[in-house]
Design a protein around this motif. Sequence first.
Motif, short mmCIF file in Angstrom:
data_model
loop_
_atom_site.label_atom_id
_atom_site.label_comp_id
_atom_site.label_asym_id
_atom_site.label_seq_id
_atom_site.Cartn_x
_atom_site.Cartn_y
_atom_site.Cartn_z
N ALA A 1 -11.18 23.10 20.83
CA ALA A 1 -10.38 23.80 19.82
C ALA A 1 -10.54 23.13 18.46
CB ALA A 1 -8.91 23.81 20.25
N GLU A 2 -10.49 21.80 18.46
CA GLU A 2 -10.60 21.07 17.20
C GLU A 2 -11.98 21.28 16.57
OE1 GLU A 2 -8.70 17.01 16.88
OE2 GLU A 2 -10.75 16.48 16.34
N GLU A 3 -13.02 21.23 17.41
CA GLU A 3 -14.38 21.41 16.89
C GLU A 3 -14.57 22.82 16.33
OE1 GLU A 3 -16.98 20.13 20.11
OE2 GLU A 3 -15.75 18.32 20.29
N VAL B 1 -21.06 15.27 13.81
CA VAL B 1 -20.83 13.83 14.04
C VAL B 1 -19.50 13.65 14.78
CG1 VAL B 1 -20.45 11.58 12.92
CG2 VAL B 1 -22.10 13.20 11.96
N HIS B 2 -18.49 14.40 14.30
CA HIS B 2 -17.17 14.32 14.89
C HIS B 2 -17.19 14.79 16.35
CE1 HIS B 2 -12.80 13.88 14.13
NE2 HIS B 2 -12.74 14.63 15.21
N ALA B 3 -17.92 15.89 16.59
CA ALA B 3 -18.05 16.39 17.96
C ALA B 3 -18.73 15.34 18.84
CB ALA B 3 -18.85 17.70 17.96
N GLN C 1 -18.42 12.16 18.59
CA GLN C 1 -17.41 11.15 18.95
C GLN C 1 -16.58 11.64 20.14
OE1 GLN C 1 -15.39 10.81 15.21
NE2 GLN C 1 -16.88 9.35 14.39
N HIS C 2 -16.27 12.96 20.13
CA HIS C 2 -15.53 13.52 21.26
C HIS C 2 -16.34 13.39 22.55
CE1 HIS C 2 -13.09 16.38 18.41
NE2 HIS C 2 -12.66 15.13 18.35
N ARG C 3 -17.66 13.62 22.44
CA ARG C 3 -18.50 13.51 23.65
C ARG C 3 -18.47 12.08 24.19
NH1 ARG C 3 -18.70 18.01 21.92
NH2 ARG C 3 -16.72 17.92 23.01
N SER D 1 -6.91 5.60 17.80
CA SER D 1 -7.63 5.24 16.59
C SER D 1 -8.43 6.45 16.07
CB SER D 1 -8.53 4.04 16.90
OG SER D 1 -9.56 3.95 15.99
N HIS D 2 -8.99 7.22 16.99
CA HIS D 2 -9.73 8.43 16.59
C HIS D 2 -8.80 9.42 15.87
CE1 HIS D 2 -12.67 11.71 16.87
NE2 HIS D 2 -11.63 12.47 17.17
N ILE D 3 -7.62 9.64 16.44
CA ILE D 3 -6.67 10.57 15.83
C ILE D 3 -6.25 10.06 14.45
CG2 ILE D 3 -4.32 11.54 15.98
CD1 ILE D 3 -4.67 11.58 19.06
N GLU E 1 -10.39 9.01 12.35
CA GLU E 1 -11.48 10.00 12.28
C GLU E 1 -10.94 11.41 12.00
OE1 GLU E 1 -14.59 9.11 12.11
OE2 GLU E 1 -13.94 7.04 12.39
N ASP E 2 -9.87 11.80 12.70
CA ASP E 2 -9.32 13.14 12.48
C ASP E 2 -8.80 13.30 11.05
OD1 ASP E 2 -9.95 13.84 15.04
OD2 ASP E 2 -7.91 13.91 15.80
N ARG E 3 -8.35 12.19 10.48
CA ARG E 3 -7.82 12.21 9.12
C ARG E 3 -8.90 12.62 8.09
NH1 ARG E 3 -2.95 11.07 7.85
NH2 ARG E 3 -2.41 10.93 10.02
FE LIG Z 1 -11.08 14.61 16.83
#
Ligand SMILES: [Fe+2]
Length: 134
Positions: A60-62, A75-77, A79-81, A113-115, A118-120
Amino acid sequence: MPLIQWDETMSLDMDELDEQHRELIDLINEAFDAIQRNDERCMAPLIDKMRDYAVVHFEAEEAILRSCGYPESEVHAGQHRVFEEKVEEFRRNLAAQANLSQVFIFLSRWLTSHIMHEDRKFLPWLPETDDEGA
Ligand SMILES: [Fe+2]
């Protein structure tokens, strides 16, 4: 005591993602609780539930990141992987691992830390929040 406690500093000011992060944190806490109780019957299903929800949330986020043109969405996706692979590895080796709590704490810290960091980074690309200018 819960492993992670959601607070306003984790908010992205976007209800959909904030709710998903809260839900994910709840599921992490539930799984951690089972790990700490050494509840072998509940542990694996709760970790699976947490992992499945993480996958749904990341998708959903991606989708949001791609739709709002965030330039680092791939890049963000990625990190999720990495998180998904780490959880998968943890899950596969559940029976063989010596210190389940320790590994799970590591996974949870990684996610927090990701939330928070990175999400920021994608916030400037998100559409205006509901409560602004409404
Ligand atoms: Fe994320």
